[in-house]
Design an enzyme around this catalytic site. Structure first.
Site, mmCIF file in Angstrom:
data_model
loop_
_atom_site.group_PDB
_atom_site.id
_atom_site.type_symbol
_atom_site.label_atom_id
_atom_site.label_comp_id
_atom_site.label_asym_id
_atom_site.label_seq_id
_atom_site.Cartn_x
_atom_site.Cartn_y
_atom_site.Cartn_z
ATOM 1 N N GLY A 1 0.835 -1.249 -0.014
ATOM 2 C CA GLY A 1 -0.097 0.073 -0.005
ATOM 3 C C GLY A 1 0.887 1.113 -0.052
ATOM 4 C CB THR B 1 0.610 3.805 4.888
ATOM 5 O OG1 THR B 1 -0.591 4.632 4.558
ATOM 6 C CG2 THR B 1 1.209 4.529 6.179
ATOM 7 C CG ASP C 1 -8.034 -0.742 3.304
ATOM 8 O OD1 ASP C 1 -7.241 0.100 2.685
ATOM 9 O OD2 ASP C 1 -8.065 -1.881 2.962
ATOM 10 C CE LYS D 1 -3.200 -5.620 6.372
ATOM 11 N NZ LYS D 1 -2.706 -4.483 5.580
ATOM 12 N N GLY E 1 -7.522 -2.978 0.631
ATOM 13 C CA GLY E 1 -8.004 -1.849 -0.223
ATOM 14 C C GLY E 1 -7.091 -2.060 -1.426
ATOM 15 C CD GLU F 1 -1.534 -6.250 2.966
ATOM 16 O OE1 GLU F 1 -2.704 -6.390 3.220
ATOM 17 O OE2 GLU F 1 -0.883 -5.160 2.641
ATOM 18 C CE LYS G 1 -6.569 4.940 4.924
ATOM 19 N NZ LYS G 1 -5.342 3.808 4.736
HETATM 20 O O1 DER Z 1 -4.200 -3.478 0.571
HETATM 21 C C1 DER Z 1 -3.700 -3.368 1.973
HETATM 22 O O2 DER Z 1 -4.314 -4.427 2.647
HETATM 23 C C2 DER Z 1 -3.120 -2.311 2.378
HETATM 24 O O3 DER Z 1 -2.186 -2.404 3.418
HETATM 25 C C3 DER Z 1 -4.143 -1.108 2.531
HETATM 26 O O4 DER Z 1 -4.821 -1.853 3.584
HETATM 27 C C4 DER Z 1 -3.657 0.012 3.144
HETATM 28 O O5 DER Z 1 -3.218 0.795 2.103
HETATM 29 P P1 DER Z 1 -2.826 2.348 2.241
HETATM 30 O O6 DER Z 1 -1.558 2.327 3.240
HETATM 31 O O7 DER Z 1 -2.340 2.845 0.730
HETATM 32 O O8 DER Z 1 -4.154 3.147 2.742
#
Ligand code: DER
Length: 257
Positions: free
Chosen positions: A31, A33, A101, A111, A113, A120, A138
């Site tokens: 993701g 972050t 998310d 999670k 997204g 994961e 979030k």
């Molecule tokens: O897809 C995932 O599980 C990512 O970790 C998501 O949950 C968080 O993505 P972001 O840091 O772009 O919001």
């Protein structure tokens, strides 16, 4: 901008707290972050503050690319030795840092997204500690409060229509208690943006985003969805995270344990 700055603050604080020279094996989530978390790892590496033997376990093609671009050593989950029997005899990762998310007051998370939640969850499960990092959008009390795109569910392409129908007939009540808000869940096949047709995950599967409103019993919903034949992984991480770090819009950082 405020959101990106808050992601970066949370990521830097979590890495500084957890990626000490004693850490040998580090799980890297997926993701936007976690990109900041790897930025911080690179800074620490350049300052010789990382264990020289550190290996990083990726959770997607994206996170493997982040690890390689930072000049860090990648390792496959199943090539790693177990850490010690005291932790149940199957964990091989000291700590995993990953995004989310949405996170509720009990540290349950939505999670997926970014479509990476199968690997994961495999990496999180093999970790002694799962540390989530996120921006203030979030930070919720109840899952579903802020994240309105639904629960990501990775499914076999062979039966995605059948699974859609079964998900949309899931009972919201179980033994007299309400598991989620909406009486009539809606499951949407996640469509790709830069490719015709549905999103295909790193594992060759489809994703259904299942809208159920607020989720009052995340573990029960996770179990309920997981039992459906053809559901490969559910984007609810119940009772897995030990900490969640949020960057706030005013620049402050809060850690929920
Ligand atoms: O897809 C995932 O599980 C990512 O970790 C998501 O949950 C968080 O993505 P972001 O840091 O772009 O919001």
């Amino acid at each position: 901008d405020l959101v990106e700055q808050s992601k970066r603050s949370a990521a830097f604080a979590a890495v500084d707290k957890h990626v000490l020279p004693s850490v040998r094996v580090l799980g890297i989530g997926s993701g936007s972050t976690v990109v900041y978390a790897v930025d911080r790892l690179l800074e620490l590496k350049n300052n010789n503050q990382l264990n020289p033997k550190l290996v990083c376990v990726p959770t997607s093609f994206q996170s493997k690319q982040l690890i390689a671009d930072a000049g860090l050593q990648a390792a496959d989950l199943d090539d790693l030795p177990i850490l010690d029997d005291a932790q149940g005899g199957f964990t091989s990762i000291d700590v995993t840092i990953d995004g989310a998310d949405e996170v509720d007051s009990e540290l349950n998370a939505i999670k997926g997204g970014g479509g990476a939640h199968l690997r994961e969850k495999l990496v999180a499960n093999a970790s002694n500690k799962l540390v989530l990092i996120a921006d203030y959008r979030k930070d919720s009390q109840v899952l579903g409060e802020k994240w309105s795109k639904g629960i990501p569910v990775e499914v076999s392409p062979l039966a995605w229509r059948t699974i859609t129908r079964q998900l949309e007939h899931m009972p919201c009540m179980q033994k007299g208690s309400r598991l989620f808000e909406d009486e009539h869940p809606v499951a949407n096949l996640r469509q790709a943006v830069r490719k015709a047709g549905p999103v295909v995950t790193d594992n060759g599967n489809f994703i259904l985003d299942v809208c159920v409103g607020n989720i009052y019993d995340p573990p029960a919903v996770e179990r309920l969805f997981k039992m459906i034949p053809g559901v490969i992984e559910v984007g609810i991480f119940s009772n897995m995270a030990s900490e969640a770090w949020f960057g706030n819009s005013d620049g402050s950082i809060v850690c929920r344990i």
